[in-house]
Design an enzyme around this catalytic site. Sequence first.
Site: not given
Ligand code: GNR
Ligand code: NI
Length: 168
Positions: A46, A51, A91-92, A133-134, A137
């Site tokens: 995601g 980001q 998270c990236l 999670h997204e 953000h």
């Molecule tokens: O790549 C991602 N893996 C992930 C694993 C578990 C819960 C959420 C994520 S999102 C993350 C990519 C990212 O940072 N998205 O904002």
């Molecule tokens: Ni993230």
Amino acid sequence: MAVLDILHHPDPRLRCVAAPVETVDGDVRALADDLLETMYASRGIGLAAVQVGIAKRVIVVDVSPERNAPLALVNPRVADARDPAEFEEGCLSVPGVYETVSRSARVRVEALDRDGGEVSIEAEGTLAACLQHEIDHLDGRLFVDYLSRLKRERIRKRAIKRMREAAA
Ligand code: GNR
Ligand code: NI
């Protein structure tokens, strides 16, 4: 299409609360395409516009193992959430950190799709975790915010050290 640079924690731009998209036009679709290309290039499941330093409410997701089920959502919101669950997250924008986070096991997310049509998505498992999670953000929240203060401070200090070393 372009692969964009991803901001790293503790960049203050990751704390921006993103503005709703007024109209799903060509610019928004181009942004979604760039986010997807950036997400695939980074092997993430995601990515949120915040980001890459764009404070608009646009996210992309693909939790398929084949990496062939892209989903772009505009103005997504959690309309319903139930059952607590723990997920192992990364998270990236916080590279190298993987921690357990408490969230909802099941969510219903309402959003606009890339054509501006209303969609409602029932999600569980990895997709549910990723959507939460997204959407976090877009409100300037990172998964590390759910950890203990001790862990969070350790992660922040390591991130700053890493940045210093990378710049040197
Ligand atoms: O790549 C991602 N893996 C992930 C694993 C578990 C819960 C959420 C994520 S999102 C993350 C990519 C990212 O940072 N998205 O904002
Ligand atoms: Ni993230």
